[in-house]
Structures are given as structure tokens and as C-alpha cells.
Design an enzyme around this catalytic site. Structure first.
Site, PDB file in Angstrom:
ATOM      1  N   GLU A  51      -9.709   0.550   5.863  1.00 15.89           N
ATOM      2  CA  GLU A  51     -11.068   0.664   5.234  1.00 15.89           C
ATOM      3  C   GLU A  51     -11.481  -0.264   4.556  1.00 15.89           C
ATOM      4  OE1 GLU A  51     -11.645   3.662   6.381  1.00 15.89           O
ATOM      5  OE2 GLU A  51     -10.460   5.175   5.952  1.00 15.89           O
ATOM      6  N   HIS A  95      -1.140   2.221   1.825  1.00 19.50           N
ATOM      7  CA  HIS A  95      -0.936   2.603   3.193  1.00 19.50           C
ATOM      8  C   HIS A  95       0.261   3.536   2.987  1.00 19.50           C
ATOM      9  CE1 HIS A  95      -1.164   3.603   7.423  1.00 19.50           C
ATOM     10  NE2 HIS A  95      -2.434   3.196   7.435  1.00 19.50           N
TER      11      HIS A  95
HETATM   12  N1  COA Z   1      -4.452   2.699  -5.960  1.00 17.58           N
HETATM   13  C1  COA Z   1      -3.665   2.893  -6.879  1.00 17.58           C
HETATM   14  N2  COA Z   1      -2.480   3.419  -6.749  1.00 17.58           N
HETATM   15  C2  COA Z   1      -2.179   3.580  -5.594  1.00 17.58           C
HETATM   16  C3  COA Z   1      -2.937   3.315  -4.390  1.00 17.58           C
HETATM   17  C4  COA Z   1      -4.172   2.580  -4.710  1.00 17.58           C
HETATM   18  N3  COA Z   1      -5.176   2.614  -3.749  1.00 17.58           N
HETATM   19  N4  COA Z   1      -2.219   3.480  -3.394  1.00 17.58           N
HETATM   20  C5  COA Z   1      -1.028   4.042  -3.862  1.00 17.58           C
HETATM   21  N5  COA Z   1      -0.951   4.011  -5.186  1.00 17.58           N
HETATM   22  C6  COA Z   1       0.293   4.523  -5.934  1.00 17.58           C
HETATM   23  C7  COA Z   1       0.506   5.954  -5.685  1.00 17.58           C
HETATM   24  O1  COA Z   1      -0.156   6.570  -6.379  1.00 17.58           O
HETATM   25  C8  COA Z   1       2.125   5.952  -5.808  1.00 17.58           C
HETATM   26  O2  COA Z   1       2.093   6.069  -7.104  1.00 17.58           O
HETATM   27  P1  COA Z   1       3.036   7.092  -7.869  1.00 17.58           P
HETATM   28  O3  COA Z   1       4.589   6.679  -7.615  1.00 17.58           O
HETATM   29  O4  COA Z   1       2.960   7.142  -9.359  1.00 17.58           O
HETATM   30  O5  COA Z   1       2.740   8.381  -7.393  1.00 17.58           O
HETATM   31  C9  COA Z   1       2.507   4.636  -5.325  1.00 17.58           C
HETATM   32  O6  COA Z   1       1.405   3.725  -5.422  1.00 17.58           O
HETATM   33  C10 COA Z   1       3.125   4.667  -4.041  1.00 17.58           C
HETATM   34  O7  COA Z   1       2.249   5.004  -3.254  1.00 17.58           O
HETATM   35  P2  COA Z   1       2.400   5.222  -1.553  1.00 17.58           P
HETATM   36  O8  COA Z   1       3.680   6.087  -1.613  1.00 17.58           O
HETATM   37  O9  COA Z   1       2.614   3.848  -1.160  1.00 17.58           O
HETATM   38  O10 COA Z   1       1.280   5.498  -1.156  1.00 17.58           O
HETATM   39  P3  COA Z   1       0.964   7.163  -0.271  1.00 17.58           P
HETATM   40  O11 COA Z   1       1.665   7.311   0.619  1.00 17.58           O
HETATM   41  O12 COA Z   1       1.168   8.212  -1.571  1.00 17.58           O
HETATM   42  O13 COA Z   1      -0.458   7.163  -0.364  1.00 17.58           O
HETATM   43  C11 COA Z   1      -2.585   6.343   0.462  1.00 17.58           C
HETATM   44  C12 COA Z   1      -1.167   6.286   0.808  1.00 17.58           C
HETATM   45  C13 COA Z   1      -3.454   5.408   1.709  1.00 17.58           C
HETATM   46  C14 COA Z   1      -3.196   7.759   0.379  1.00 17.58           C
HETATM   47  C15 COA Z   1      -2.855   5.460  -0.758  1.00 17.58           C
HETATM   48  O14 COA Z   1      -2.481   4.301  -0.764  1.00 17.58           O
HETATM   49  C16 COA Z   1      -4.394   5.814  -1.151  1.00 17.58           C
HETATM   50  O15 COA Z   1      -4.762   6.602  -1.982  1.00 17.58           O
HETATM   51  N6  COA Z   1      -5.230   4.591  -1.093  1.00 17.58           N
HETATM   52  C17 COA Z   1      -6.422   4.601  -1.417  1.00 17.58           C
HETATM   53  C18 COA Z   1      -7.272   5.556  -0.343  1.00 17.58           C
HETATM   54  C19 COA Z   1      -7.449   4.689   1.075  1.00 17.58           C
HETATM   55  O16 COA Z   1      -7.674   3.401   0.901  1.00 17.58           O
HETATM   56  N7  COA Z   1      -7.215   5.504   2.111  1.00 17.58           N
HETATM   57  C20 COA Z   1      -7.453   4.890   3.489  1.00 17.58           C
HETATM   58  C21 COA Z   1      -6.023   4.875   4.163  1.00 17.58           C
HETATM   59  S1  COA Z   1      -6.025   4.047   5.644  1.00 17.58           S
END
Ligand code: COA
Length: 364
Positions: free
Chosen positions: A307, A249
């Protein structure tokens, strides 16, 4: 300096909800999300977000309450919204429910906030029926909003399923400055109308990083199949460079509080023999994903978000996965409209700057 994704930037002052990412709490006007969800009537979330307080007695109690009056008005609004299903005939043949909803809703002209909430529900239900080759069902204004939405989709009156859907809608009604809410506020800030703000917000919600994740969560549970397969499956996904849907998140650094609320609803459904038996697998996959992601991204807690259990809950109450994101919109539209009103009251157009990094004309 640029904060990519506006992370950590306050773009508005709001009285609507407080999201504490470190503690993992969400309060809507001071009411914890679990308490709001227990109400199970979207009318109560509307009262809290639009009028400022929860109605006193629960809608299930006796006597005419503010909640019941709202329920009657919303029922009447669904009836007024019904002709939109005919007008939106072409839009409702879209393969994607969010495309159908976006197209149908954009036909509205001059609707008030209740009519917008009602129209979203009526369109989502009609699309859900049509894609299964069934005739859309007319609204029943005597039912509360969630119960009628459940009935218009499934064709049956099933109180436990309707109540679980209502708890889901209340859980997702409002959540701070998420991408779709920000979109709605940007549109509202220009003086544009609430329908335009909601149509734009639908576009943001549609994206898989925002509201489009629960369908893929269900795909993941089906692909994993058994708890023993969870760790290798997740490791393979990460090795292929894919994200694990329903995990992580932008704001929460612990488990999303809404995951617990929805998990509890599914637990109750399973105990009552209404849901299937996906919960044990879901819990195993959540645990496996948490531990594999902890190794994959050390120092960053990537835990279940809303989700994850949305997928399990909506599946348990008989909703097709294609309806998951449109149903999210059925709840979140209440929060969008509260933010639209708040933004309009603040009167300031949102107009940030961009740091220019492109070529410049050659020096003379
Ligand atoms: N699976 C794998 N890797 C993930 C991840 C996931 N679900 N969520 C975050 N990461 C990774 C990111 O790629 C990032 O890696 P990097 O530094 O090498 O680029 C790292 O973890 C940190 O990410 P973070 O900054 O905490 O998250 P974000 O703000 O970029 O993204 C989301 C937040 C929600 C978009 C992301 O967690 C995601 O894509 N989740 C899956 C989709 C989802 O469930 N969406 C519903 C949200 S309510």
C-alpha cells in the site's frame, strides 16, 4: 487451541500463488511478481491465473496473440457491462467508492468471470467521474483493459499513465490467502455464485487493515511534508497509539516485494517527467518509519507493504485518493475469481469450529 486470525494455518491447497514471508517473494503460478508486473496488461494476469500460463508475445507485439483475443473479449465485456452504470445510478451516488462498487456489482445476475472483471472497472470509473461532477465515459473496446480504465477515469489517453496503472493492476492481482480472497473462497465453498463471492470479498477489502491503507498513506506523506519531519511525526503517531499506514504485514517479515515493483514504476514515471516529486519524500518517510518502528517493536520487522507505494503510484498517474481502494479491487478481482474456481473444484464447504467459552446451563 485458537490461532487468532488463523495465523499460520493452511486453509486450502492452491496452485495460484506462493507467498514467502521470510524471503519476501511472491510468485504467481511460478512467475515472479516483478515479471508479471512488467507485462502491464491485466489480460496477461488473467491468462496466467485463469488459463494457467502467460500468453507468448506481449500485447504490444505484432500478430494475433492469445492476449489480444482476451483483450478483445474483455473490451466486449466492458461494453456489455456499460448499462449497469444506469441501473446502478443510486448506488453510484455513495460517498465511499467501495460502497458504490459493492452496491452496483450486487445488481449483476448471472455474469461470467469476464463480465465481472469488466463490470468492476466500468463501475469504478463511473463512480470516479460522478463524484467529480462529470459524466461517466463509455468503454472503448479497442483499448486494453488498464488503458480503458485509465481513460474512463481521467478522460484522456495517456499511454505512460495507462501502462503504469496496468503494472499496478498486475502487481495486486493475486496474493495468496489474504482476507478478501479467503472471504471469496468461503462464499464459493457454499456453492454460491461468483458475483456473491466477489461482493463479499469487496467488503473485506474495504477495511483499513487490508485494502483501505493507501489513502491514509498519502495523507501521511502530506502531513509529514518534509523529510526532516518524518521521524518526529511518526513518533507522535505511535505515541498516540495509532498505526503507521503502509507499514507492516501479516505474512512478510521483510519488505513486501510488491513495494519494490511499484517503487520502480514510480521511479520511471518521475524520470520521464510524468509523476510529481513525491518519491523522495516517500522514500524518506519509509526509512524513518522503518527505524522508528524497529525501536517501537524490537524483534519484529515492520517494513513497507504494497500500500505504501500504491499511494505514490496512483497519485502519480492522476488518480484521486478516493479511488485507491476501488482500483485495488479492479486488479484483485482477477485473483478472487481464480480462487473461486479453484475452491469450487475442491468441492469442500469451509466450515470451521468455534471454541465455546460462554455460560452453560446450570447442572440439573
Ligand atoms: N504501525 C504500528 N504498529 C504496528 C504496525 C504499524 N503499521 N503494524 C504492526 N504493528 C504492531 C502491532 O500492533 C503489533 O503490536 P502488539 O504486539 O503490541 O499488538 C506488532 O506490531 C506486531 O504486529 P503483526 O502481528 O506483525 O501484524 P498484524 O498481523 O497484527 O497486522 C497489519 C498486520 C498489516 C494489519 C498491520 O501491520 C497494520 O495494521 N499495518 C498498517 C495498515 C496497512 O498498511 N495495511 C495494509 C496491509 S497490505
Amino acid at each position: 487451541m485458537i490461532e487468532a486470525g488463523l495465523e499460520g494455518i493452511n486453509v486450502a491447497a492452491t496452485e495460484l500463488s506462493e507467498v514467502d514471508g521470510a524471503q519476501g517473494t511472491l510468485c504467481v503460478r511460478g512467475v515472479p511478481v516483478a515479471e508479471l508486473a512488467r507485462r502491464a496488461h491485466l489480460e496477461d494476469a488473467i491468462a496466467l491465473l485463469w488459463d494457467g500460463a502467460l500468453p507468448g508475445p506481449d500485447l504490444d507485439g505484432s500478430g494475433a496473440t492469445a492476449g489480444q483475443e482476451r483483450s478483445q473479449r474483455l473490451g466486449a465485456a466492458r461494453v456489455r457491462a456499460w448499462p449497469l452504470v444506469q441501473r446502478a445510478h443510486e448506488a453510484l451516488s455513495a460517498v465511499d467508492g467501495m460502497v458504490a462498487l459493492r452496491g452496483g456489482l450486487s445488481l449483476l445476475d448471472g455474469a461470467d468471470d469476464e463480465e465481472i472483471v469488466a463490470s468492476v472497472a466500468v463501475l469504478v470509473a463511473a463512480w470516479g467521474r460522478r463524484r467529480r461532477g462529470l459524466e461517466p465515459l463509455e468503454p472503448d473496446p479497442a483499448l486494453d483493459h488498464a488503458a480503458d480504465l485509465h481513460r474512463m477515469i481521467t478522460g484522456i489517453r495517456e499511454p505512460a499513465g495507462a501502462r503504469a496503472l496496468g503494472r499496478y493492476l498486475c502487481t495486486v492481482a493475486e496474493h495468496g490467502m489474504n482476507a478478501s480472497t479467503f472471504t471469496a473462497r468461503v462464499v464459493a465453498s457454499t456453492g454460491s455464485d461468483p458475483v456473491s463471492a466477489v461482493v463479499a470479498a469487496l467488503g473485506a477489502l474495504k477495511g483499513p487493515l487490508h485494502g483501505g491503507a493507501p489513502g491514509p498513506v498519502l495523507d501521511m506523506l502530506e502531513a509529514v511534508g518534509t523529510p526532516e519531519q518524518a521521524v518526529p511525526w511518526i513518533e507522535a503517531e505511535l505515541a498516540a497509539g495509532r498505526r503507521i499506514m503502509g507499514m507492516g504485514h501479516r505474512v512478510y517479515r521483510v519488505r513486501d516485494p510488491r513495494a519494490a515493483v511499484l517503487e520502480e514504476v514510480v521511479t520511471q514515471l518521475e524520470a520521464a517527467g510524468i509523476a510529481g516529486d513525491r518519491l523522495a519524500l516517500a522514500r524518506a518517510v519509509e526509512a524513518a518509519a522503518g527505524s522508528v518502528l524497529a525501536r517501537h517493536k524490537p524483534g519484529r520487522t515492520l517494513a513497507a507493504n504494497v500500500e505504501f507505494y500504491t499511494a505514490v503510484l496512483l497519485d502519480a498517474v492522476g488518480m484521486d485518493r478516493a479511488l485507491f481502494t476501488p482500483l485495488f479491487a479492479c486488479g484483485r478481482v482477477v485473483g478472487w475469481l481464480a480462487h473461486v474456481a479453484e475452491q469450487r473444484a475442491s468441492g469442500r464447504m469451509i466450515r470451521p469450529k468455534a471454541l465455546y467459552v460462554g455460560p452453560r446451563p446450570p447442572a440439573a
